[in-house]
Design a protein around this motif. Structure first.
Motif, short mmCIF file in Angstrom:
data_model
loop_
_atom_site.label_atom_id
_atom_site.label_comp_id
_atom_site.label_asym_id
_atom_site.label_seq_id
_atom_site.Cartn_x
_atom_site.Cartn_y
_atom_site.Cartn_z
N PRO B 180 -72.42 -28.30 -7.79
CA PRO B 180 -73.34 -28.27 -8.93
C PRO B 180 -73.09 -29.48 -9.83
CG PRO B 180 -71.58 -26.68 -9.23
CD PRO B 180 -71.38 -27.29 -7.88
N GLU B 182 -73.36 -29.28 -13.32
CA GLU B 182 -72.71 -28.87 -14.55
C GLU B 182 -72.47 -27.38 -14.57
OE1 GLU B 182 -74.86 -29.53 -18.20
OE2 GLU B 182 -73.06 -29.24 -19.40
N VAL B 195 -73.91 -20.92 -17.11
CA VAL B 195 -75.11 -21.58 -16.60
C VAL B 195 -74.64 -22.70 -15.67
CG1 VAL B 195 -77.20 -22.85 -17.20
CG2 VAL B 195 -76.36 -21.04 -18.71
N SER B 197 -75.94 -25.63 -13.37
CA SER B 197 -77.14 -26.40 -13.01
C SER B 197 -76.86 -27.27 -11.78
CB SER B 197 -77.62 -27.25 -14.19
OG SER B 197 -76.56 -27.97 -14.74
N PRO B 221 -80.54 -19.53 -7.97
CA PRO B 221 -81.35 -20.70 -8.31
C PRO B 221 -82.76 -20.58 -7.75
CG PRO B 221 -79.94 -21.20 -6.43
CD PRO B 221 -79.62 -19.80 -6.85
N GLY B 232 -81.06 -25.57 -7.92
CA GLY B 232 -81.69 -25.09 -9.15
C GLY B 232 -80.61 -24.63 -10.11
N THR B 233 -81.01 -23.83 -11.09
CA THR B 233 -80.07 -23.39 -12.11
C THR B 233 -79.76 -21.90 -11.93
OG1 THR B 233 -80.83 -25.06 -13.65
CG2 THR B 233 -79.71 -23.16 -14.60
N VAL B 235 -77.99 -18.56 -13.71
CA VAL B 235 -77.48 -18.00 -14.97
C VAL B 235 -76.75 -16.70 -14.65
CG1 VAL B 235 -78.03 -17.20 -17.29
CG2 VAL B 235 -79.37 -19.05 -16.26
#
Lengths: 221, 241
Positions: B180, B182, B195, B197, B221, B232-233, B235
């Motif tokens: 990832p 971050e 999170v 990203s 994601p 993708g992100t 959460v």
């Protein structure tokens, strides 16, 4: 050398005490925690204090004690001993001071020669970092770090070097015969060029900048 | 990794000394499995029982790691010092004996390093002592992975922190190519929120496996939005202890 010692593990403390005495050092204070050491040192001067990082007052009593000792006795050397060699703790140690300070693994100071060499270097004002940790820092993405230092101007490298010597902005300004304002500008440029993002505090970025410099120095040697 | 025997011992044994609060605190949100066998357990009772079991496993891990440090590791460190004293007392005419003691010390240092490696797989000491931010930064530093970690000093409990740490450690260990960009760690009321990203589908699955038993939720994601890279992100929300 006059040595003070704080360590909460009785076995290790006794062993270190005997080794220090065998090495010919004068052990002026022995304590099982930081607060006890500080009260002992109120009446007894020492050249270097040896501190276990994890001891009372919990959780990181060694670091808290070191901050107090550095504030009260700026000349006193500090040697941190730990079961772990982690850059996280090195950062915190370098926030306390960047001279007369050391960080070593407990099992690696187990000979008279190594112990005396470590204490001697700290008393002489040096930073002593556990070799395995220094090696890990140096072997990280080298090319990138070198480029970062290379991107600095000559003046910025001078400023960074003086930061690494533990000088304040005013101290750096008087050393380089410029205004503190000019130094602040230099430092902002250094942070930007070293990619030290604004999500960390000014002080933390200062430490990271110094670390980057120290790494680049080790690269060169 | 499952640590069933240790978790069972945990239930019968002394409370974890490091915890400010007991692991089990039966209440509306965390009720143990009903003992009445005639009643069909409601879904939330099943979830609460699963979370309770999972919490105990994480705390069993933590306790094992501390036991290694406070017991064997400290004893071996002290032994290394005693050998140093012994070496100092070797008469000058016995260089071979002196060297032999030095070799023994090196062996002890190697044994300690092996203990540290085992301890870190059970529960990383840095995660225990300093929290997710320092532990994750240390992880990406050691793997030389260009992952940015943003985290404050807040703590979220051994289980939630362990779940997030090990999911990311597994992902980074399995496929360093799918890193990832971050990882951002925050708190929202009584939840740990992470999170991630630039995460791939695989990381999403690893995080789900760790977060669901703790009553956590995971979104993303949504890779369709991020074609062609398939990232993708994510959460993650996990209730704190």
């Amino acid at each position: 050398m006059r040595v003070a010692l704080a360590e909460d593990g009785a076995l290790f403390r006794e062993g270190l005490l005997m080794l220090l005495q065998a090495a010919g050092h004068e052990v002026v204070a022995v304590a099982a925690g930081g607060d006890e050491l500080i009260s002992l040192l109120a009446t007894t001067p020492a050249d270097v204090a040896i501190l276990d990082i994890r001891m009372p007052p919990e959780p990181d009593g060694g670091l808290i004690t070191a901050e107090r000792l550095r504030g009260k006795y700026p000349e006193m050397g500090l040697l941190f001993l730990s079961h772990y060699a982690e850059s996280h703790y090195l950062m915190r140690i370098l926030e306390i001071g960047t001279d007369s300070i050391g960080y070593r693994l407990k099992e690696r100071v187990g000979s008279v020669e190594v112990l005396s060499d470590t204490l001697g270097r700290i008393a002489d004002g040096e930073i002593v970092i556990e070799p395995v940790l220094a090696k890990r820092l140096v072997e990280r993405p080298r090319g990138q770090k070198k480029d970062e230092i290379a991107a600095l101007s000559e003046r910025e490298v001078d400023v960074l070097r003086l930061m690494a010597e533990g000088r304040s902005n005013n101290g750096i300004a008087s050393q380089l015969v410029v205004t503190p304002k000019a130094i602040e500008k230099n430092i902002a440029n250094i942070f930007a060029k070293l990619n030290l993002h604004t999500d960390t505090s000014e002080h933390h970025r200062r430490v990271l900048a110094v670390l980057t410099y120290l790494r680049s120095q080790r690269d060169g040697s | 990794m499952r640590l069933e025997p240790a978790a069972r011992a945990d239930r019968e044994g002394a409370p974890c000394p490091a915890l400010d609060e007991p692991v089990a605190h039966p209440g509306p949100a965390d009720r143990p499995f009903p003992t009445n066998s005639n009643a069909a357990p409601a879904a939330r009772d099943v979830h609460a029982a699963r979370r309770h079991r999972e919490l105990q496993q994480w705390h069993a891990r933590l306790r094992l790691e501390r036991q290694l440090h406070d017991g064997a590791a400290l004893r071996i460190s002290a032994l290394a010092l005693q050998l140093g004293l012994f070496q100092h007392r070797v008469p000058p005419g016995e260089p071979e004996l002196r060297d032999a003691v030095g070799t023994l010390q090196d062996e002890l240092a190697t044994a300690l390093q092996e203990l540290r490696d085992v301890a870190a797989k059970i529960y990383p000491p840095l995660l225990d002592q300093a929290g997710l931010g320092p532990a994750l930064r240390n992880l990406v530093e050691r793997l030389d992975a260009p992952v940015r970690v943003t985290a404050g000093p807040e703590r979220f409990g051994a289980a939630a922190e362990g779940a997030v740490y090990f999911a990311l450690a597994d992902a980074l260990g399995v496929d360093a190519g799918a890193l990832p960009d971050e990882v951002r760690v925050t708190r929202e009321s009584d939840h740990l929120v992470v999170v991630v990203s630039g995460a791939g589908v695989g990381l999403g699955e690893l995080i789900r496996d760790r977060a669901f038993p703790l009553g956590g939720s995971v979104t993303g994601p949504d890779v369709r939005a991020a074609e062609p890279h398939g990232v993708g992100t994510i959460v993650v929300r996990i209730p704190c202890e």
